[in-house]
Design an enzyme around this catalytic site. Structure first.
Site, PDB file in Angstrom:
ATOM      1  N   MET A  92      11.361  -6.462   1.548  1.00  0.00           N
ATOM      2  CA  MET A  92      10.592  -6.541   2.783  1.00  0.00           C
ATOM      3  C   MET A  92      11.404  -7.139   3.934  1.00  0.00           C
ATOM      4  SD  MET A  92       7.915  -5.112   1.766  1.00  0.00           S
ATOM      5  CE  MET A  92       6.625  -5.422   2.947  1.00  0.00           C
ATOM      6  N   ARG A  93      12.555  -6.580   4.154  1.00  0.00           N
ATOM      7  CA  ARG A  93      13.404  -7.055   5.245  1.00  0.00           C
ATOM      8  C   ARG A  93      13.832  -5.862   6.073  1.00  0.00           C
ATOM      9  NH1 ARG A  93      13.852 -11.673   6.968  1.00  0.00           N
ATOM     10  NH2 ARG A  93      16.067 -11.477   7.467  1.00  0.00           N
ATOM     11  N   ILE A  94      13.813  -6.039   7.384  1.00  0.00           N
ATOM     12  CA  ILE A  94      14.426  -5.014   8.229  1.00  0.00           C
ATOM     13  C   ILE A  94      15.923  -5.294   8.201  1.00  0.00           C
ATOM     14  CG2 ILE A  94      14.637  -4.215  10.617  1.00  0.00           C
ATOM     15  CD1 ILE A  94      11.649  -4.609  10.882  1.00  0.00           C
ATOM     16  N   ASN A 109      15.782   4.132  -0.532  1.00  0.00           N
ATOM     17  CA  ASN A 109      14.558   3.333  -0.454  1.00  0.00           C
ATOM     18  C   ASN A 109      13.407   4.175  -0.972  1.00  0.00           C
ATOM     19  OD1 ASN A 109      12.826   1.145   0.297  1.00  0.00           O
ATOM     20  ND2 ASN A 109      12.269   2.259   2.167  1.00  0.00           N
ATOM     21  N   HIS A 111       9.266   4.669  -0.389  1.00  0.00           N
ATOM     22  CA  HIS A 111       8.233   4.342   0.597  1.00  0.00           C
ATOM     23  C   HIS A 111       6.925   5.015   0.169  1.00  0.00           C
ATOM     24  CE1 HIS A 111       6.573   3.215   4.460  1.00  0.00           C
ATOM     25  NE2 HIS A 111       6.086   4.430   4.567  1.00  0.00           N
ATOM     26  N   SER A 138       7.815   8.763  -1.104  1.00  0.00           N
ATOM     27  CA  SER A 138       9.065   9.432  -0.731  1.00  0.00           C
ATOM     28  C   SER A 138      10.251   8.539  -1.089  1.00  0.00           C
ATOM     29  CB  SER A 138       9.134   9.666   0.782  1.00  0.00           C
ATOM     30  OG  SER A 138       7.965  10.277   1.267  1.00  0.00           O
ATOM     31  N   ASP A 147      12.383   3.539   7.832  1.00  0.00           N
ATOM     32  CA  ASP A 147      11.750   4.632   7.052  1.00  0.00           C
ATOM     33  C   ASP A 147      12.018   6.016   7.643  1.00  0.00           C
ATOM     34  OD1 ASP A 147      10.658   2.683   5.403  1.00  0.00           O
ATOM     35  OD2 ASP A 147       8.826   2.519   6.602  1.00  0.00           O
ATOM     36  N   GLU A 176       5.478   6.634  -7.901  1.00  0.00           N
ATOM     37  CA  GLU A 176       6.736   6.002  -7.467  1.00  0.00           C
ATOM     38  C   GLU A 176       7.653   5.759  -8.663  1.00  0.00           C
ATOM     39  OE1 GLU A 176       6.448   2.533  -4.961  1.00  0.00           O
ATOM     40  OE2 GLU A 176       4.635   3.280  -4.004  1.00  0.00           O
TER      41      GLU A 176
HETATM   42  C1  GRF Z   1       6.076  -0.149  -3.355  1.00  0.00           C
HETATM   43  O1  GRF Z   1       4.834   0.394  -3.044  1.00  0.00           O
HETATM   44  C2  GRF Z   1       7.147   0.530  -2.549  1.00  0.00           C
HETATM   45  O2  GRF Z   1       6.864   1.856  -2.237  1.00  0.00           O
HETATM   46  C3  GRF Z   1       7.151  -0.279  -1.275  1.00  0.00           C
HETATM   47  O3  GRF Z   1       6.914  -1.604  -1.693  1.00  0.00           O
HETATM   48  C4  GRF Z   1       6.196  -1.599  -2.913  1.00  0.00           C
HETATM   49  C5  GRF Z   1       6.996  -2.409  -3.878  1.00  0.00           C
HETATM   50  O4  GRF Z   1       6.338  -2.603  -5.110  1.00  0.00           O
HETATM   51  N1  GRF Z   1       8.396  -0.089  -0.565  1.00  0.00           N
HETATM   52  P1  GRF Z   1       7.154  -3.174  -6.334  1.00  0.00           P
HETATM   53  O5  GRF Z   1       7.709  -4.529  -5.910  1.00  0.00           O
HETATM   54  O6  GRF Z   1       8.222  -2.209  -6.656  1.00  0.00           O
HETATM   55  O7  GRF Z   1       6.169  -3.317  -7.449  1.00  0.00           O
END
Ligand code: GRF
Length: 321
Positions: A92-94, A109, A111, A138, A147, A176
């Protein structure tokens, strides 16, 4: 089997995608291995899991550091671990442009939306509010814009009438976990994929002036000049005319140069049988170590040999400056 690609996974939280990548990597035929799990949050639960699985971990909080300084610390940890690729998984970093540039084409990445829809956060609620029939996820390459990089793969996930953002998120997460490891595996082996190799040659050949593609005896070839009078300067061969492997044929100045090349590097060059004693040379593209700048200069040289004077003249004038 080829050596496995080394991947560092960057996380900020629970790390379920990291776990999915990690468990997929336990298969004998997985083409990548996880060499590091790193986080900007020393408390990230995913770190505990990675440690338990015997994977090296690294954590350094971003608090009190500017973006560039923190990115640099993460970059050094990743390099130190010997990683060739970075997989962001809920990081969670830009990222600073500088960091992104250093990992250009080597950072992926995941998303939770069907990009280009719903970049940023809150993707599930936004899909529900829009009345979409599907959400999804994606995998994309990371570029400086958030993104926004080229999408490598997507999975659509049907939205149920009863869905809330949470129930949709749960199902998207299952998707995912499937798509990330499959896409990463495919990406790290792309240099062995004949279609990827062909695309590399094609882009480079068509970048040269006044070129077009025309198949020749069933194989892609590239010509310079008009559609009518153009001349071939390169052919792509995928086991063409019984030759082994994947290669490109380009023109040398003649048989002397051809035989000098064959002597100098018999692993890389061979004489294409079909073209007989004509000075064409084949360069292997399936060694897994193709130097694309080298291919670029061969294409240019071959182009120069057959291009009409008016084009080569312009080029030599340009090169004098
Ligand atoms: C996932 O939904 C991913 O798509 C998003 O952040 C979430 C991370 O979940 N980028 P995790 O830490 O992999 O469980």
């Amino acid at each position: 089997m080829l050596e496995r690609a080394k991947v560092a996974v960057l996380i900020s939280g629970r790390g379920s995608n990291m776990a999915a990548l990690l468990y997929a990597a336990k298969a004998d035929n997985c083409p990548y291995e996880i060499v590091l799990v790193a986080s900007n949050d020393p408390q990230a639960p995913g770190l505990t899991l990675a440690e338990a699985e015997g994977i090296a971990t690294f954590a350094h909080s971003h608090i009190g550091l500017n973006r560039e300084a923190h990115d640099q610390i993460m970059h050094e940890a990743v390099v130190e671990a010997g990683a060739d690729y970075i997989a962001l998984a809920g990081y969670m970093r830009i990222l600073s442009d500088d960091f992104v540039r250093k990992w250009n084409d080597r950072m992926l990445n995941i998303h939770p939306s069907l990009l280009p829809r719903y970049k940023g956060l809150n993707t599930y609620q936004r899909a529900l509010d829009a009345g979409d029939s599907h959400g999804g996820c994606s995998v994309h390459l990371v570029t400086p814009e958030l993104d926004d990089g080229p999408v490598l793969a997507q999975t659509e996930v049907a939205i149920l009438p009863s869905d809330t953002a949470d129930t949709l998120a749960d199902r998207v997460l299952i998707a995912e976990h499937q798509i990330y490891s499959a896409t990463l595996a495919q990406y790290v082996t792309r240099e062995n994929d004949p279609d990827w190799i062909l695309e590399q040659v094609r882009t480079r050949a068509l970048r040269l002036e006044e070129t077009h593609e025309r198949p020749s005896f069933g194989t892609p070839g590239w010509r310079v000049g008009s559609e009518k009078t153009g001349k071939y300067f390169a052919y792509f061969s995928r086991r063409h005319f019984g030759e082994t492997g994947i290669s490109i044929f380009v023109k040398t100045s003649g048989l002397d140069e051809q035989s000098a090349l064959l002597d100098a590097d018999p692993e890389l060059y061979f004489a294409p049988k079909f073209y007989g004693k004509s000075g064409w040379i084949a360069i292997r593209l399936d060694t897994g170590q193709t130097d694309w700048d080298h291919i670029d200069s061969w294409l240019k040289k071959s182009w120069t040999m057959v291009a009409p004077k008016r084009l080569t003249k312009l080029m030599s004038i340009a090169e004098e400056f």
